[in-house]
Enzyme design. Sequence first.
Site, PDB file in Angstrom:
ATOM      1  N   CYS A  61       0.354   3.794   2.790  1.00  0.00           N
ATOM      2  CA  CYS A  61       0.861   3.243   4.049  1.00  0.00           C
ATOM      3  C   CYS A  61       2.356   3.494   4.163  1.00  0.00           C
ATOM      4  O   CYS A  61       2.864   3.869   5.220  1.00  0.00           O
ATOM      5  CB  CYS A  61       0.628   1.733   4.127  1.00  0.00           C
ATOM      6  N   CYS A  70       0.835  -1.199   0.000  1.00  0.00           N
ATOM      7  CA  CYS A  70       0.000   0.000   0.000  1.00  0.00           C
ATOM      8  C   CYS A  70       0.872   1.252   0.000  1.00  0.00           C
ATOM      9  O   CYS A  70       1.594   1.502   0.963  1.00  0.00           O
ATOM     10  CB  CYS A  70      -0.912  -0.075   1.233  1.00  0.00           C
TER      11      CYS A  70
END
Length: 135
Positions: free
Chosen positions: A36, A33
């Site tokens: 993230c 991600c």
Amino acid sequence: MHTMSTVELTKENFDQMVTDNEFVLIDFWAAWCGPCRSFAPVYEKAAEDNPDLVFGKVDTEAQPELAAAFGIQSIPTLMIVRDQVAIFAQPGALPEAALADVIGQARKLDMDEVRKSIAEQEAQQGQGQAEQNPQ
């Protein structure tokens, strides 16, 4: 060597971390991600700035049960747990100032008030169920 100020949370240590510490931040993330990965250094810095708090990370790929238990729909999601009560949960990578602000607000919360309002909500829900099912 730079020590990691965040703690990897797993289903094995999660309950104990939340029980043993009155203030735990949790970053739900995954390696694939992008947001993230960009949030990670912001979170690390906040952990260094707040050494008295526990900053945990849950890898949703490695810990799908934890992600499911909290109904995590999108990552990153930041959650703050105080006295075993989730007081904040928000998806999205927060910028540094916003994260600092959230932490500041969470620190100021009166947990007695929080518990009182939770008890009131639960009582209301209980009443609502009773009204729906007249004997």
